[in-house]
Scaffold this active site. Structure first.
Site, PDB file in Angstrom:
ATOM      1  N   ASP A   1       2.158  -6.961   2.432  1.00 30.16           N
ATOM      2  CA  ASP A   1       0.992  -6.157   2.830  1.00 30.16           C
ATOM      3  C   ASP A   1       1.477  -4.879   3.547  1.00 30.16           C
ATOM      4  O   ASP A   1       0.844  -4.405   4.497  1.00 30.16           O
ATOM      5  CB  ASP A   1       0.035  -6.958   3.719  1.00 30.16           C
ATOM      6  CG  ASP A   1      -1.296  -6.246   3.959  1.00 30.16           C
ATOM      7  OD1 ASP A   1      -1.569  -5.234   3.289  1.00 30.16           O
ATOM      8  OD2 ASP A   1      -2.046  -6.713   4.835  1.00 30.16           O
TER       9      ASP A   1
ATOM     10  N   ASN B   1      -5.022  -6.824   9.675  1.00 27.41           N
ATOM     11  CA  ASN B   1      -6.194  -7.436   9.069  1.00 27.41           C
ATOM     12  C   ASN B   1      -5.768  -8.260   7.862  1.00 27.41           C
ATOM     13  O   ASN B   1      -5.287  -7.687   6.890  1.00 27.41           O
ATOM     14  CB  ASN B   1      -7.168  -6.338   8.638  1.00 27.41           C
ATOM     15  CG  ASN B   1      -8.480  -6.916   8.172  1.00 27.41           C
ATOM     16  OD1 ASN B   1      -8.638  -8.130   8.092  1.00 27.41           O
ATOM     17  ND2 ASN B   1      -9.427  -6.045   7.852  1.00 27.41           N
TER      18      ASN B   1
ATOM     19  N   HIS C   1       0.873  -1.178   0.000  1.00 29.44           N
ATOM     20  CA  HIS C   1       0.000   0.000   0.000  1.00 29.44           C
ATOM     21  C   HIS C   1       0.909   1.226   0.000  1.00 29.44           C
ATOM     22  O   HIS C   1       1.658   1.434   0.952  1.00 29.44           O
ATOM     23  CB  HIS C   1      -0.897  -0.009   1.233  1.00 29.44           C
ATOM     24  CG  HIS C   1      -1.801  -1.207   1.291  1.00 29.44           C
ATOM     25  ND1 HIS C   1      -3.049  -1.226   0.717  1.00 29.44           N
ATOM     26  CD2 HIS C   1      -1.621  -2.447   1.813  1.00 29.44           C
ATOM     27  CE1 HIS C   1      -3.610  -2.423   0.902  1.00 29.44           C
ATOM     28  NE2 HIS C   1      -2.756  -3.181   1.571  1.00 29.44           N
ATOM     29  N   LEU C   2       0.837   2.011  -1.069  1.00 34.23           N
ATOM     30  CA  LEU C   2       1.722   3.176  -1.166  1.00 34.23           C
ATOM     31  C   LEU C   2       1.011   4.496  -0.855  1.00 34.23           C
ATOM     32  O   LEU C   2       1.635   5.543  -0.825  1.00 34.23           O
ATOM     33  CB  LEU C   2       2.387   3.231  -2.548  1.00 34.23           C
ATOM     34  CG  LEU C   2       3.274   2.016  -2.882  1.00 34.23           C
ATOM     35  CD1 LEU C   2       3.956   2.195  -4.233  1.00 34.23           C
ATOM     36  CD2 LEU C   2       4.309   1.755  -1.790  1.00 34.23           C
ATOM     37  N   ARG C   3      -0.300   4.422  -0.608  1.00 30.44           N
ATOM     38  CA  ARG C   3      -1.087   5.552  -0.063  1.00 30.44           C
ATOM     39  C   ARG C   3      -1.207   6.756  -0.979  1.00 30.44           C
ATOM     40  O   ARG C   3      -1.774   7.778  -0.573  1.00 30.44           O
ATOM     41  CB  ARG C   3      -0.499   6.023   1.286  1.00 30.44           C
ATOM     42  CG  ARG C   3      -0.345   4.925   2.330  1.00 30.44           C
ATOM     43  CD  ARG C   3      -1.638   4.224   2.621  1.00 30.44           C
ATOM     44  NE  ARG C   3      -1.524   3.333   3.785  1.00 30.44           N
ATOM     45  CZ  ARG C   3      -2.359   2.329   4.021  1.00 30.44           C
ATOM     46  NH1 ARG C   3      -3.334   2.049   3.162  1.00 30.44           N
ATOM     47  NH2 ARG C   3      -2.218   1.578   5.088  1.00 30.44           N
TER      48      ARG C   3
HETATM   49 ZN   LIG Z   1      -6.046  -6.926   2.682  1.00 31.83          ZN
END
Ligand SMILES: [Zn+2]
Length: 442
Positions: free
Chosen positions: A305, A278, A63-65
């Protein structure tokens, strides 16, 4: 032409089955020779004795936001964390603001990634805004360069929508990556449903919420034939489901993440929000099942992740703080500690799980938008190379975290392997080898 000679390392290339002491010559952005006893010409010589020379590592789940939450991470800072962790390619998830759900935003990511330290490929959403209600234009997203489809962060709840998305994803030749979480079973959940959640008075996230979605989706894969990938698998029952589906010849794959290989629910005992993820950390029996799944070929991919969050967000009470931890800088060390050091798998198998296998998942093992064949070391191929010291003791400090966020439960943890040089397209993008400058001969 600038050249780099990597001399005398243990060259491991799972794609070709190579595992031998060899030299690797890089000229320009290509690997031009892999052989014994290559003479150095003008250029840089790197003594790789004692090191592993691997294809550049590939992480299919980060996730690089950017766009939207650049205070947590940007494509640029995330790519710096990536090369610090030995990664030459990362695939970024679409849960940005706005969502990566249109060809324009997919192209925006490529645009922003042009100056990044590593290669960045976007995964696009399967439904508009990841709301699960209206399908995106998956064919157009693929044409714009999306290398996978996912609503990660959320599951696609409706089976009917899921079937449509799988059908369209299959026609586009892509893989669907599922975040497996049945939402009505995880309301108010902030950790694994078990003894520790009861003790801490926190809402529990039961294993069955993951298993149900996998069971449903495997049936839909049987009908649609779409390649289907389970993200961040967390529990023993999921491993069994994946094993059975693969046993029936279905195109189903799964990934495990460092934290699910190294930590249990007990890490949450101190209410440290850097243990809130999560799906959640589970129990020893789950870790053992996941490791067994890796060892027997059920789980063929490892992924971080990587999920950056700002300090004030993680400073909230446990049940209010966001889920997720960063992972790029410590991933390889964690994989080695969880899987290689106890003897579940050897180094060539580990490297397969973080190079050629994720490349195949995301179609990066073949020509893609003018690039070619990532995930392998091949004469004539792109020079994405990672040097790994398999015997380097180190303890994680904040200084080792080169992205924008530092939300990790691994601060202070000691490891005994580490990437020491990351070469992307023939350029050294990160190095911990003090000697590499000293042996510069040109
Ligand atoms: Zn996920």
């Amino acid at each position: 032409m600038a050249s780099i000679l990597i001399r005398g390392g243990r060259v491991i290339d799972p794609a070709s089955g190579t595992d031998d002491t060899l030299d690797v010559l890089i000229e320009g952005d290509r690997i031009t020779r892999i052989a014994k006893g290559i003479e150095s010409l003008d250029g840089q010589v790197i003594d790789a004795s004692g090191l592993i020379v691997s294809p550049g590592l590939i992480d299919p789940h980060v996730h690089l936001r950017e766009p939207g939450q650049e205070h947590k991470e940007t494509i640029q800072t995330g790519s710096q964390a990536a090369v610090a962790g030995g990664f030459t390619t990362v695939c970024c998830m679409p849960n940005t603001a706005p969502t990566l759900d249109s060809p324009e935003i997919v192209r925006f990511v490529y645009d922003r990634a042009r100056d990044a330290a590593c290669r960045v490929y976007p995964v696009a959403a399967g439904t508009v805004g990841r709301q699960g209600e209206q399908m995106t234009e998956i064919q157009l997203l693929a044409q714009a360069g999306a290398i996978g489809i996912s609503d990660d962060g959320d599951v696609i709840v409706s089976a009917g929508m899921m079937k449509s998305v799988l059908t369209a994803t299959a026609s586009a030749g892509l893989c669907f990556m599922q975040h497996c979480q049945e939402p009505t079973l995880t309301r108010n959940a902030s950790m694994h449903a078990g003894g520790v959640s009861t003790r801490l008075g926190l809402g529990g996230w039961p294993r069955v919420a993951e298993e149900l979605i996998i069971e449903r989706d495997v049936r839909l894969v049987g009908e649609t034939g779409c390649r289907y990938h389970v993200q961040h698998l967390s529990c023993a029952g999921s491993v069994d489901l994946i094993r059975a589906a693969r046993g029936r010849g279905l195109p189903v794959t799964a990934e495990a993440s460092p934290h699910h290989l190294l930590l249990t629910e007990e890490a949450c005992l101190g209410y440290d929000t850097n243990t809130k993820m999560n799906p959640p950390l589970r129990e020893h029996s789950d870790i053992e099942a996941i490791k067994q799944g890796v060892a027997d070929g059920t789980i063929t991919i490892l992924a971080t992740d990587h999920a950056p969050h700002a300090p004030d967000e993680k400073a909230l009470p446990f049940n209010e703080a966001p889920f997720g931890i960063i992972g790029l800088e410590t991933a390889l060390a964690g994989y080695a500690q969880a899987l290689v050091e106890p003897g579940n798998i050897d180094w060539p198998k580990l490297i397969e799980l973080i190079t050629v296998n994720p490349a195949k998942l995301c179609n990066l093992d073949r020509d893609h938008l003018g690039e070619e064949g990532l995930g392998e070391l091949r004469e004539g191929g792109l020079a994405d190379v990672t040097l790994i010291d398999p015997n380097l003791e180190w303890t994680v400090t904040k200084a080792d975290l080169e992205g924008l966020s530092c939300n990790t439960p691994f601060l202070g943890r000691s490891f005994s392997a580490r990437p020491v040089m990351t070469v992307v397209g023939g350029q050294i993008r990160h190095s911990r080898l003090e000697s590499h400058a000293a042996v510069y001969t040109h």
